[in-house]
Design an enzyme around this catalytic site. Structure first.
Site, PDB file in Angstrom:
ATOM      1  N   ASP A   1      16.627   8.778  89.780  1.00  0.00           N
ATOM      2  CA  ASP A   1      16.238   8.476  88.389  1.00  0.00           C
ATOM      3  C   ASP A   1      15.143   9.462  87.974  1.00  0.00           C
ATOM      4  O   ASP A   1      14.556  10.150  88.821  1.00  0.00           O
ATOM      5  CB  ASP A   1      15.721   7.027  88.253  1.00  0.00           C
ATOM      6  CG  ASP A   1      15.372   6.662  86.814  1.00  0.00           C
ATOM      7  OD1 ASP A   1      16.107   7.075  85.901  1.00  0.00           O
ATOM      8  OD2 ASP A   1      14.348   5.984  86.587  1.00  0.00           O
ATOM      9  N   SER A   2      14.859   9.474  86.682  1.00  0.00           N
ATOM     10  CA  SER A   2      13.749  10.315  86.202  1.00  0.00           C
ATOM     11  C   SER A   2      12.408   9.789  86.716  1.00  0.00           C
ATOM     12  O   SER A   2      11.462  10.541  86.912  1.00  0.00           O
ATOM     13  CB  SER A   2      13.725  10.314  84.673  1.00  0.00           C
ATOM     14  OG  SER A   2      13.524   8.978  84.218  1.00  0.00           O
TER      15      SER A   2
ATOM     16  N   GLY B   1      14.977  10.825  78.433  1.00  0.00           N
ATOM     17  CA  GLY B   1      15.491  10.470  77.113  1.00  0.00           C
ATOM     18  C   GLY B   1      15.091  11.471  76.044  1.00  0.00           C
ATOM     19  O   GLY B   1      15.574  11.415  74.921  1.00  0.00           O
TER      20      GLY B   1
ATOM     21  N   CYS C   1      20.295   6.108  86.513  1.00  0.00           N
ATOM     22  CA  CYS C   1      19.699   6.516  85.236  1.00  0.00           C
ATOM     23  C   CYS C   1      20.827   6.646  84.230  1.00  0.00           C
ATOM     24  O   CYS C   1      21.731   7.467  84.424  1.00  0.00           O
ATOM     25  CB  CYS C   1      18.994   7.857  85.435  1.00  0.00           C
ATOM     26  SG  CYS C   1      18.391   8.610  83.909  1.00  0.00           S
TER      27      CYS C   1
ATOM     28  N   THR D   1      20.653   7.738  81.132  1.00  0.00           N
ATOM     29  CA  THR D   1      20.546   8.989  80.372  1.00  0.00           C
ATOM     30  C   THR D   1      21.188  10.139  81.141  1.00  0.00           C
ATOM     31  O   THR D   1      21.943  10.935  80.575  1.00  0.00           O
ATOM     32  CB  THR D   1      19.056   9.304  80.107  1.00  0.00           C
ATOM     33  OG1 THR D   1      18.425   8.119  79.625  1.00  0.00           O
ATOM     34  CG2 THR D   1      18.899  10.415  79.097  1.00  0.00           C
TER      35      THR D   1
ATOM     36  N   GLU E   1       6.984   2.249  83.287  1.00  0.00           N
ATOM     37  CA  GLU E   1       6.283   3.122  84.242  1.00  0.00           C
ATOM     38  C   GLU E   1       4.860   2.605  84.463  1.00  0.00           C
ATOM     39  O   GLU E   1       4.394   2.496  85.591  1.00  0.00           O
ATOM     40  CB  GLU E   1       6.196   4.562  83.697  1.00  0.00           C
ATOM     41  CG  GLU E   1       7.503   5.332  83.715  1.00  0.00           C
ATOM     42  CD  GLU E   1       7.875   5.920  85.072  1.00  0.00           C
ATOM     43  OE1 GLU E   1       6.981   6.328  85.833  1.00  0.00           O
ATOM     44  OE2 GLU E   1       9.095   5.968  85.353  1.00  0.00           O
TER      45      GLU E   1
ATOM     46  N   CYS F   1      18.966   1.120  79.890  1.00  0.00           N
ATOM     47  CA  CYS F   1      18.092   2.076  80.579  1.00  0.00           C
ATOM     48  C   CYS F   1      17.595   1.329  81.801  1.00  0.00           C
ATOM     49  O   CYS F   1      17.176   0.162  81.699  1.00  0.00           O
ATOM     50  CB  CYS F   1      16.927   2.470  79.675  1.00  0.00           C
ATOM     51  SG  CYS F   1      15.600   3.335  80.546  1.00  0.00           S
ATOM     52  N   THR F   2      17.628   1.986  82.954  1.00  0.00           N
ATOM     53  CA  THR F   2      17.293   1.282  84.200  1.00  0.00           C
ATOM     54  C   THR F   2      15.809   0.918  84.297  1.00  0.00           C
ATOM     55  O   THR F   2      15.419   0.133  85.156  1.00  0.00           O
ATOM     56  CB  THR F   2      17.703   2.119  85.424  1.00  0.00           C
ATOM     57  OG1 THR F   2      17.088   3.420  85.310  1.00  0.00           O
ATOM     58  CG2 THR F   2      19.211   2.251  85.496  1.00  0.00           C
ATOM     59  N   HIS F   3      14.990   1.501  83.422  1.00  0.00           N
ATOM     60  CA  HIS F   3      13.581   1.090  83.399  1.00  0.00           C
ATOM     61  C   HIS F   3      13.417  -0.328  82.842  1.00  0.00           C
ATOM     62  O   HIS F   3      12.453  -1.017  83.164  1.00  0.00           O
ATOM     63  CB  HIS F   3      12.757   2.037  82.521  1.00  0.00           C
ATOM     64  CG  HIS F   3      12.329   3.289  83.199  1.00  0.00           C
ATOM     65  ND1 HIS F   3      13.195   4.331  83.472  1.00  0.00           N
ATOM     66  CD2 HIS F   3      11.110   3.679  83.681  1.00  0.00           C
ATOM     67  CE1 HIS F   3      12.521   5.308  84.068  1.00  0.00           C
ATOM     68  NE2 HIS F   3      11.253   4.937  84.208  1.00  0.00           N
TER      69      HIS F   3
HETATM   70  N1  DGL Z   1      15.750   5.283  83.538  1.00  0.00           N
HETATM   71  C1  DGL Z   1      16.403   6.161  82.667  1.00  0.00           C
HETATM   72  C2  DGL Z   1      17.665   5.623  82.046  1.00  0.00           C
HETATM   73  O1  DGL Z   1      18.267   4.717  82.589  1.00  0.00           O
HETATM   74  C3  DGL Z   1      15.689   7.226  81.897  1.00  0.00           C
HETATM   75  C4  DGL Z   1      14.360   7.002  81.295  1.00  0.00           C
HETATM   76  C5  DGL Z   1      13.743   8.299  80.790  1.00  0.00           C
HETATM   77  O2  DGL Z   1      13.327   9.109  81.629  1.00  0.00           O
HETATM   78  O3  DGL Z   1      13.715   8.531  79.563  1.00  0.00           O
HETATM   79  O4  DGL Z   1      18.122   6.110  81.047  1.00  0.00           O
END
Ligand code: DGL
Length: 268
Positions: free
Chosen positions: A13-14, A46, A77, A79, A154, A185-187
């Site tokens: 992931d990012s 993103g 991720c 994105t 984060e 989004c996984t965050h």
């Molecule tokens: N966790 C990510 C996703 O699922 C990306 C978040 C990011 O770096 O913008 O899209």
């Protein structure tokens, strides 16, 4: 895959979002070894240009698969998954699993409208619009692209409090207008309780974590799972930034990662 040794699953992931995916996968595969790779230097994805994103993910994964035997790669991720999978599948000989926003299951349970909350890039991508066209059947969809929520997740894992007033402001365009929210989004599953608090109990919140875990499990040989015992489970992480905040180090340690190594990459 060698069925006599525990499989090694790489999750990318990012930032820390892929930890929500790791959490679900290790619930069903507790004996696997895990490598978590994240790109602090390229974060947030993103808002990153697609060609740079593709180059960075390819570069980082090449680096790690040269060092380790890896059995499955999970792009945790949304994105990145919208654009990076074809290039990864060109050079990786193992299965590559991506994350897809849970639009199809959402359309099955919604009576009024679905809200897709994702990064600004994911809500724009053709990949997402194709998914909506193919799977969203009878209800309308409202798209909300936000990096602010990514930053909040984060910060939460760095031990900072989540501001519910800011969260409410970001989610406001969807409040009272949807009955199902898709965390694309996984965050965002890392903020599930706070998001639930803002939306209230009448809105269903769904994400793709369990579906990915089932997909990964289906790719691991069943006879191995039946015999699996790995008292020496290894979890290591790789990051592109030279240092990370101490509090984040503690979060990784708590989740079982023994070390965070550095991957040298170019500045964005
Ligand atoms: N966790 C990510 C996703 O699922 C990306 C978040 C990011 O770096 O913008 O899209």
């Amino acid at each position: 895959m060698n069925h006599n040794i525990p499989p090694t699953i790489l999750i990318f992931d990012s930032g820390v979002g892929g930890l929500s995916v790791f959490y679900e996968i290790q619930k069903v595969l507790p004996h696997a070894n895990y490598i978590y790779v994240f790109d602090d230097m390229g974060y947030p994805y993103g808002e990153l240009a697609p060609d740079i994103l593709i180059e960075r993910v390819n570069e980082m994964l090449r680096y790690v698969v040269d060092l380790h035997r890896v059995d499955i790669v999970v792009i945790g991720c949304n994105t990145a998954s919208t654009i990076v999978l074809p290039s990864l599948r060109e050079f990786l000989s193992v299965p590559v699993v991506g994350v897809v926003p849970a639009i199809k299951p959402a359309s099955l349970i919604s009576n009024t409208a679905v809200g897709l909350i994702a990064t600004p890039a994911t809500v724009k991508r053709e990949y997402t619009h194709n998914l909506i066209r193919d799977y969203l059947l009878d209800v309308p969809i409202k798209l909300l692209g936000t990096t602010e929520l990514v930053d909040m997740a984060e910060n939460k894992l760095k031990g900072k409090p989540v501001c519910l007033v800011s969260l409410q402001r970001v989610l406001q365009p969807l409040i009272g207008k949807i009955d199902v929210a898709v965390l694309g989004c996984t965050h965002f599953p890392l903020l599930r309780n706070e998001i639930k608090h803002v939306f209230g109990n009448e809105i269903r919140i769904i994400d793709s974590g369990e579906a990915i875990a089932r997909r990964v499990q289906s790719l691991i040989n069943n006879s191995y799972i039946a015999r699996a015992k790995n008292n020496n489970r290894k979890c290591i992480a790789y990051n592109s930034a030279p240092t990370i905040e101490g509090a984040l180090n503690i979060t990784f340690k708590k989740m079982g990662f023994e070390a965070i190594e550095r991957i040298p990459t170019q500045d964005v």
